[in-house]
Motif scaffolding. Structure first.
Motif, PDB file in Angstrom:
ATOM      1  N   ASP A 118       0.821  -1.207   0.000  1.00 45.88           N
ATOM      2  CA  ASP A 118       0.000   0.000   0.000  1.00 45.88           C
ATOM      3  C   ASP A 118       0.856   1.259   0.000  1.00 45.88           C
ATOM      4  N   GLY A 119       2.022   1.196   0.640  1.00 48.32           N
ATOM      5  CA  GLY A 119       2.907   2.359   0.712  1.00 48.32           C
ATOM      6  C   GLY A 119       3.993   2.392  -0.343  1.00 48.32           C
ATOM      7  N   GLY A 120       3.931   1.500  -1.345  1.00 42.49           N
ATOM      8  CA  GLY A 120       4.913   1.535  -2.423  1.00 42.49           C
ATOM      9  C   GLY A 120       6.185   0.769  -2.141  1.00 42.49           C
ATOM     10  N   ILE A 121       6.191  -0.068  -1.089  1.00 46.05           N
ATOM     11  CA  ILE A 121       7.325  -0.942  -0.803  1.00 46.05           C
ATOM     12  C   ILE A 121       7.050  -2.282  -1.457  1.00 46.05           C
ATOM     13  N   THR A 122       7.909  -2.709  -2.349  1.00 48.58           N
ATOM     14  CA  THR A 122       7.698  -3.969  -3.072  1.00 48.58           C
ATOM     15  C   THR A 122       8.599  -5.089  -2.596  1.00 48.58           C
ATOM     16  N   SER A 123       9.514  -4.788  -1.666  1.00 46.70           N
ATOM     17  CA  SER A 123      10.449  -5.802  -1.178  1.00 46.70           C
ATOM     18  C   SER A 123      10.779  -5.540   0.276  1.00 46.70           C
ATOM     19  N   VAL A 124      10.835  -6.626   1.072  1.00 46.86           N
ATOM     20  CA  VAL A 124      11.086  -6.525   2.506  1.00 46.86           C
ATOM     21  C   VAL A 124      12.065  -7.615   2.925  1.00 46.86           C
ATOM     22  N   LEU A 125      12.966  -7.274   3.855  1.00 42.80           N
ATOM     23  CA  LEU A 125      13.738  -8.283   4.583  1.00 42.80           C
ATOM     24  C   LEU A 125      13.007  -8.532   5.892  1.00 42.80           C
ATOM     25  N   ASP A 126      12.434  -9.727   6.025  1.00 43.93           N
ATOM     26  CA  ASP A 126      11.732 -10.101   7.254  1.00 43.93           C
ATOM     27  C   ASP A 126      12.734 -10.766   8.187  1.00 43.93           C
ATOM     28  N   PHE A 127      13.094 -10.067   9.255  1.00 44.30           N
ATOM     29  CA  PHE A 127      14.039 -10.608  10.226  1.00 44.30           C
ATOM     30  C   PHE A 127      13.234 -11.375  11.264  1.00 44.30           C
ATOM     31  N   SER A 128      13.307 -12.705  11.186  1.00 46.27           N
ATOM     32  CA  SER A 128      12.379 -13.538  11.945  1.00 46.27           C
ATOM     33  C   SER A 128      13.132 -14.648  12.657  1.00 46.27           C
ATOM     34  N   HIS A 129      13.029 -14.654  13.997  1.00 44.07           N
ATOM     35  CA  HIS A 129      13.569 -15.785  14.740  1.00 44.07           C
ATOM     36  C   HIS A 129      12.984 -15.852  16.133  1.00 44.07           C
ATOM     37  N   ASN A 130      13.498 -16.719  16.960  1.00 45.08           N
ATOM     38  CA  ASN A 130      12.895 -17.088  18.227  1.00 45.08           C
ATOM     39  C   ASN A 130      12.826 -15.954  19.235  1.00 45.08           C
ATOM     40  N   SER A 131      11.876 -16.046  20.145  1.00 53.82           N
ATOM     41  CA  SER A 131      11.806 -15.088  21.252  1.00 53.82           C
ATOM     42  C   SER A 131      12.197 -15.790  22.544  1.00 53.82           C
ATOM     43  N   ARG A 132      11.401 -15.619  23.592  1.00 51.03           N
ATOM     44  CA  ARG A 132      11.588 -16.261  24.889  1.00 51.03           C
ATOM     45  C   ARG A 132      12.894 -15.848  25.558  1.00 51.03           C
ATOM     46  N   SER A 133      13.431 -14.734  25.134  1.00 53.43           N
ATOM     47  CA  SER A 133      14.633 -14.201  25.771  1.00 53.43           C
ATOM     48  C   SER A 133      14.825 -12.783  25.264  1.00 53.43           C
ATOM     49  N   ASP A 134      15.786 -12.082  25.804  1.00 53.49           N
ATOM     50  CA  ASP A 134      16.060 -10.730  25.340  1.00 53.49           C
ATOM     51  C   ASP A 134      16.629 -10.754  23.918  1.00 53.49           C
ATOM     52  N   PHE A 135      16.259  -9.736  23.138  1.00 56.30           N
ATOM     53  CA  PHE A 135      16.900  -9.430  21.863  1.00 56.30           C
ATOM     54  C   PHE A 135      16.839 -10.577  20.866  1.00 56.30           C
ATOM     55  N   SER A 136      15.708 -11.185  20.701  1.00 53.74           N
ATOM     56  CA  SER A 136      15.574 -12.204  19.674  1.00 53.74           C
ATOM     57  C   SER A 136      14.162 -12.169  19.119  1.00 53.74           C
ATOM     58  N   HIS A 137      13.905 -12.950  18.088  1.00 51.63           N
ATOM     59  CA  HIS A 137      12.619 -12.846  17.409  1.00 51.63           C
ATOM     60  C   HIS A 137      11.883 -14.174  17.399  1.00 51.63           C
ATOM     61  N   ASN A 138      11.094 -14.522  16.430  1.00 47.02           N
ATOM     62  CA  ASN A 138       9.982 -15.406  16.774  1.00 47.02           C
ATOM     63  C   ASN A 138       9.694 -16.543  15.812  1.00 47.02           C
ATOM     64  N   SER A 139      10.668 -17.146  15.187  1.00 42.67           N
ATOM     65  CA  SER A 139      10.440 -18.390  14.456  1.00 42.67           C
ATOM     66  C   SER A 139      11.137 -19.506  15.223  1.00 42.67           C
ATOM     67  N   ARG A 140      10.383 -20.187  16.062  1.00 48.71           N
ATOM     68  CA  ARG A 140      11.005 -21.135  16.978  1.00 48.71           C
ATOM     69  C   ARG A 140      10.596 -22.574  16.729  1.00 48.71           C
ATOM     70  N   SER A 141       9.893 -22.838  15.643  1.00 47.58           N
ATOM     71  CA  SER A 141       9.533 -24.213  15.284  1.00 47.58           C
ATOM     72  C   SER A 141       9.305 -24.253  13.781  1.00 47.58           C
ATOM     73  N   PRO A 142       9.309 -25.449  13.186  1.00 49.13           N
ATOM     74  CA  PRO A 142       9.012 -25.544  11.750  1.00 49.13           C
ATOM     75  C   PRO A 142       7.653 -24.958  11.391  1.00 49.13           C
ATOM     76  N   ASP A 143       6.658 -25.149  12.245  1.00 45.33           N
ATOM     77  CA  ASP A 143       5.330 -24.619  11.953  1.00 45.33           C
ATOM     78  C   ASP A 143       5.316 -23.101  11.965  1.00 45.33           C
ATOM     79  N   HIS A 144       6.028 -22.489  12.911  1.00 45.34           N
ATOM     80  CA  HIS A 144       6.111 -21.028  12.930  1.00 45.34           C
ATOM     81  C   HIS A 144       6.749 -20.511  11.639  1.00 45.34           C
ATOM     82  N   CYS A 145       7.822 -21.154  11.223  1.00 45.42           N
ATOM     83  CA  CYS A 145       8.503 -20.724   9.994  1.00 45.42           C
ATOM     84  C   CYS A 145       7.610 -20.926   8.781  1.00 45.42           C
ATOM     85  N   ASP A 146       6.970 -22.069   8.693  1.00 42.97           N
ATOM     86  CA  ASP A 146       6.151 -22.375   7.516  1.00 42.97           C
ATOM     87  C   ASP A 146       4.981 -21.412   7.379  1.00 42.97           C
TER      88      ASP A 146
END
Length: 509
Positions: free
Chosen positions: A160-188
């Motif tokens: 909608d804002g004219g951005i056609t490409s994104v780097l999605d930085f995605s990984h596990n949480s449950r601790s400081d300074f991390s993100h949220n893909s922590r299982s195959p299902d989350h990633c898929d």
């Protein structure tokens, strides 16, 4: 799909082909869109964007006050002042782009998209408060479905804002300074959202700090490479995401190492590294450069408060840089100063990024304006103090950062980031005739300083219309709104937090 063939295209009047000349002629605009979509469905797309002001970001082409862009299937075939000959056989769809500025799709070099349900929940938080609420409390309760919803929302707003490409930085949480893909299902589920969206995405998957029981991150990255990213031709690709050792808590696989560099290169994927913040991270950069683990396939994000030796290592290795100008200031990351002048001093063309929508804006126009104001303010301060002052950054340079600079950082520069023959047709049309932009006096300045999301009239990703006549084509907004609200409410309830839209959010309440 068969409608493309009998439509004849040559039989469609010029008036029916106009996208914007008559804003009241909804049937004609709908017919043109239908023709474009039908052509793509039939594998026979050939269309001419005619009469646009073209800002190419390709120095060999330059900019055209009025010109045409010919697209065949998903690729830009030609750019020139007058390509009307390409329509002489009557088989090319003509998109009248009078009063439009054509630019490459903008590129977001770093966004934690899983958080999108919580847009502007934490506008006054610093990095510590943000981490406590988003990572320690909320993120562990994310279901795979919530990952899907967050990414789908992020994709819709980007387009909608004219951005056609994104780097999605995605990984596990449950601790400081991390993100949220922590299982195959989350990633898929995160990947499913991106593939449904039609956006061009680099999915950056990082090792979990605290994985789900039995979860092997490296094995899962290999699985994703094989199952989802075996071909290099898709819009969604895989990158290894990691962190630098900016804080003592960052240890283990989550931190980038010589071993993880070898692992990524064996898989044939690029690398994006967050938390390039402060002296500890700067020392880590120097060590990585000495071991040969940096290079043009590596992108460092933030790069705040780094010492001179780290910048030498970045330049000598050809490592890419992404700035997060609003994030650094608003979350008060180290000294809060994005290194806009530093990258200019070192001849680096960075990308720009949104970072976290729970605290920050969604659009790239703001990033460009803040980057420019940041540098010009520092230049003015030095001049006022009687010191040698750098030249003010140009609007052209800032737009390069938001387009080709981001494409280089995400590993997509051979596909997008500029309007160049041979690249895929990631094209944005910005309405220069709207009240906040007219009259058109300077095309680049209008994009950087005048335009906002409401002026993004059309968006093509690999030649496919994703926004048309100012309206996002999919997902349907009512459906997206329901998904977002249900996911947000479920997650808040899971941590016992009540939403109060007129109160300041707290990391502990």
């Amino acid at each position: 799909a068969n409608r493309f063939e009998p439509l004849g295209l040559g039989e469609v009047s010029n008036e029916a082909r106009k996208m914007t000349a008559d804003h009241n002629d909804a049937p004609a605009r709908a017919e043109l869109l239908d023709a474009l979509l039908s052509a793509h469905a039939a594998g026979a797309a050939r269309f001419l964007i005619r009469g646009a002001t073209i800002v190419s970001m390709d120095r060999s082409i330059g900019d055209l006050a009025r010109g045409d862009i010919l697209v065949v299937d998903d690729v830009i075939e030609a750019i020139g002042p007058d390509l009307s000959e390409a329509t002489s056989d009557g088989q090319a769809i003509v998109v009248d782009a009078s009063d439009q500025i054509a630019i490459p799709g903008m590129v977001d070099g770093h966004r934690h998209s899983w958080q999108t349900q919580f847009r502007r929940l934490t506008p006054d938080f610093d990095l510590e408060d943000y981490t406590e609420l988003m990572h320690v409390r909320l993120a562990p309760n994310y279901r795979p479905h919530d990952m899907y919803v967050g990414n789908l929302m992020a994709a819709a707003a980007a387009i909608d804002g004219g951005i056609t490409s994104v780097l999605d930085f995605s990984h596990n949480s449950r601790s400081d300074f991390s993100h949220n893909s922590r299982s195959p299902d989350h990633c898929d589920e995160a990947i499913r959202a991106w593939k449904e969206s039609g956006l061009r995405v680099a999915f950056g998957c990082c090792a979990p700090f605290v994985p789900e029981p039995g979860y092997g991150w490296r094995d899962d990255l290999k699985r994703m490479r094989s199952d989802h990213f075996a071909s290099e031709d898709g819009l969604v690709s895989l990158r290894l995401a990691a962190m630098l050792q900016a804080f003592p808590a960052l240890q283990g696989d989550i931190c980038f190492s010589d071993d993880s560099a070898r692992f990524a290169r064996e898989l044939g994927i690029g690398i994006s590294i967050d938390a390039a913040l402060g002296t500890r991270a700067a020392d880590h950069i120097v060590a990585l450069e000495r071991a040969g683990s940096l290079g043009p396939d590596v992108t460092l994000i933030h790069c705040v408060a780094l010492h001179a030796e780290a910048w030498r290592a970045i330049v000598s290795s050809g490592t890419r840089v992404v700035l997060a100008v609003t994030s650094d200031a608003n979350l008060r990351q180290f000294d809060g100063t994005s290194p806009v002048q530093t990258v200019l001093d070192h001849g680096i063309r960075p990308g720009l990024s949104i970072d976290v929508e729970c605290s920050l804006t969604t659009d790239m126009f703001t990033q460009m304006q803040v980057a420019m104001s940041n540098q010009r303010m520092q230049s003015a301060q030095r001049m006022h103090a009687g010191e040698d002052a750098p030249e003010p950054i140009s609007t052209q340079a800032v737009l390069e950062w938001a387009t080709i600079g981001g494409a280089e950082a995400n590993g997509f520069a051979n596909r997008c980031g500029s309007l160049s023959p041979g690249k895929q047709a990631d094209i944005v049309l910005i309405d220069a005739n709207e009240v906040n932009n007219l009259p058109l006096n300077n095309a680049v300045a209008t994009v950087v300083l005048g335009a906002d999301g409401r002026n993004v009239n059309a968006v093509f990703v690999a030649g496919v219309p994703r926004k048309w006549n100012g309206r996002l084509l999919e997902p349907e907004l009512k459906h997206l709104r329901r998904l977002a609200q249900e996911s947000r409410d479920w997650l808040l309830e899971s941590v016992g937090m009540e939403l109060d839209i007129v109160a300041r959010a707290s990391a502990t309440s």
